[in-house]
Enzyme design. Structure first.
Site: not given
Ligand code: NAP
Ligand code: MG
Length: 463
Positions: A245, A279, A371
């Site tokens: 993940e 996230c 990110e």
């Protein structure tokens, strides 16, 4: 300050083999609040042996009994919510309200969902003349990040327990105290010795030893794509199951038929929550060119409500603060327009970053591709739906996203998105919905029945 000793292995706290320790820091005031042992390969080995020894009996325990133990764990977590929230605030810096509702509350919900699923799930299916048995994979090596310290643990441990697996957990070095509380809760809930084991330590040492251990059958990792890639390679070489993940760069697509003010306000709140350290955060806001200026104005107004030190906590550590401020500087350097916030730290102490909104962001800019993991929103302009889709799908990630607009238009758009989860018009969080990524956001799913299936493999009997 407190020195916590021991690792939870085989049903009791035992001293680490080495003498190294990890300092735990409160990111709001930069004070050291405790030390935990830095485990090494020998500690990991002891934990994996304990998990291996406990596996046959736990796997053979009837699902209803496993469900009862998970239910007891849920009850202990619920009873200790205040202590959990205080600990998450101390080591992550989460504001009190967020710590109690999300950081302490969500794990209770997820543990409860797996207590129910363990009891109701069908661990056997019939396909023609075959009976297919869904059996636990074995010993799970779980490696978790700091951003939702308890949720990330429970999202792995609860389904693994429901499936009949045993577990060794290596939590993030920044948030080991929450993990210790979880181990105490497991003990209090009366799970058999060795079913759950905790080794605190550093990623490249304890984490790597766990991922490489031949006694681990499945590695479940949540964290950065860089480390996930490495763990995937290690698991691949050993032909071992792996769930990853990883990061995200989710799009918040506002169609012209949307309630613009609501979409912008919820979009800003989504990114500011947990200081942007989520996230699945919708860090790219996509607005039609005709509504662009209005959306930028609304976003600037909305973000003003997020005062650092009040509604927005610090980032987890100095390195994350430095990284995020670096991204803000890079956004300015590449020509994006700051409409709120900026690279200057809003407080002299604590790892705070100013809630930041960028306008005139183009899809190829670094801040629109990578990110950031901080309180930073980029507003991008699109000309038509195809353009919006190209931008939305135009990163290496595909974890989550949002679409706002007339319901059927929004659903049609969501179907074309390369992403694992989409909220339509601010849809409610569902703890049973599968969560996980397309593309480089990962492999596998967490939560609900899909999350449980990750910890099972199949055996078919032919008649
Ligand atoms: P990370 O390094 O990937 O950490 C995640 C977990 O993996 C931690 O427990 C870490 O231990 C461990 N780890 C690190 N190196 C390892 C290795 N070589 N082998 C095995 N385990 C290892 O993530 P981070 O440094 O905490 O954060 C960096 C970036 O990752 C963030 O800026 C963000 O972009 C992303 N991130 C994503 C998520 C998510 O939910 N998808 C969560 C957190 C971070 P240590 O704690 O000791 O490093
Ligand atoms: Mg790290």
């Amino acid at each position: 300050m407190k020195a916590y000793d021991g690792m939870y292995i085989g049903g009791h706290w035992r001293p680490a083999v080495g003498t190294g320790t990890i300092a735990v820091v409160n990111p709001a005031d930069e004070q050291v609040i405790g030390h935990v042992p830095a485990g090494g390969a020998e500690d990991v080995d002891a934990a994996v042996r304990a998990a291996r020894a406990a596996f046959p009996a736990w796997a053979a325990t009837p699902p209803a009994e496993r469900a009862a133990r998970i239910g007891a764990l849920r009850d202990v977590l619920a009873a200790r919510m205040d202590e959990i929230a205080e600990t998450v605030t101390a080591e992550l810096g989460a504001p009190a309200q967020l710590a109690s509702t999300v950081h302490a509350g969500l794990p209770v919900l997820v543990a409860g969902s797996y207590a129910e699923l363990a009891a109701s799930y069908s661990f056997e299916e019939q396909i023609g003349n075959s009976t297919v048995l869904l059996e636990p994979v074995g010993v799970v090596g779980a490696i978790t990040p700091w951003n939702y310290p308890l949720h990330q643990i429970v999202a792995k441990v609860a389904p693994a327990l429901a499936a009949g697996c045993t577990i060794v957990l290596k939590p993030a070095e920044d948030t080991p105290l929450t993990a210790r509380l979880f181990a105490e809760a497991v003990h209090e809930a009366g799970l058999p010795a060795g079913v759950f084991n905790l080794v605190t330590g550093l990623g490249p040492v304890a984490g790597q030893a766990l991922a490489e251990h031949p006694g681990v059958d499945l590695v479940s990792f949540t964290g950065s794509t860089a480390v996930g890639r490495q763990i995937g390679a290690t698991a691949g070489a050993a032909v071992k199951r792996v769930a990853l993940e990883l990061g995200g760069k989710s799009a918040n697509v506002i169609l012209p038929s949307a309630d613009l003010a609501k979409a912008v306000n919820v979009g800003i709140a989504n990114v500011m929550s947990n200081s942007g350290q989520t996230c699945s955060a919708w860090t790219r806001m996509l607005v039609h060119t005709d509504q662009y200026d209005e959306a930028v104005e609304l976003a600037a107004e909305a973000v003003a409500k997020y005062v650092p030190g009040e509604r927005v906590g610090p980032l987890v550590n100095a390195e994350q603060q430095r990284r995020v401020r670096g991204y803000i500087e890079q956004g300015v350097a590449e020509g994006a327009r700051l409409v709120a916030g900026g690279p200057e730290a809003p407080h002299p102490t604590g790892y705070f970053v100013a809630p930041t909104v960028f306008a005139d962001v183009t899809p190829e800019m670094t801040i629109a591709q990578e990110e950031i993991f901080g309180p930073v929103v980029s507003i991008l302009r699109y000309e038509d739906e195809d353009d919006a889709l190209r931008i939305a799908n135009g990163t290496v990630y595909g974890l989550a996203g949002a679409v706002w607009g007339e319901r059927s238009e929004a659903v049609a758009f969501a179907r074309r998105m390369d992403t694992g989860q989409v909220d339509i018009n601010g849809g409610r969080f569902n703890p049973l919905a599968p969560f996980g990524g397309y593309k480089q956001s990962g492999i596998g799913r967490e939560l609900g029945p899909h999350g449980l299936a990750e910890y099972l493999h199949t055996k078919s009997l032919q008649f």
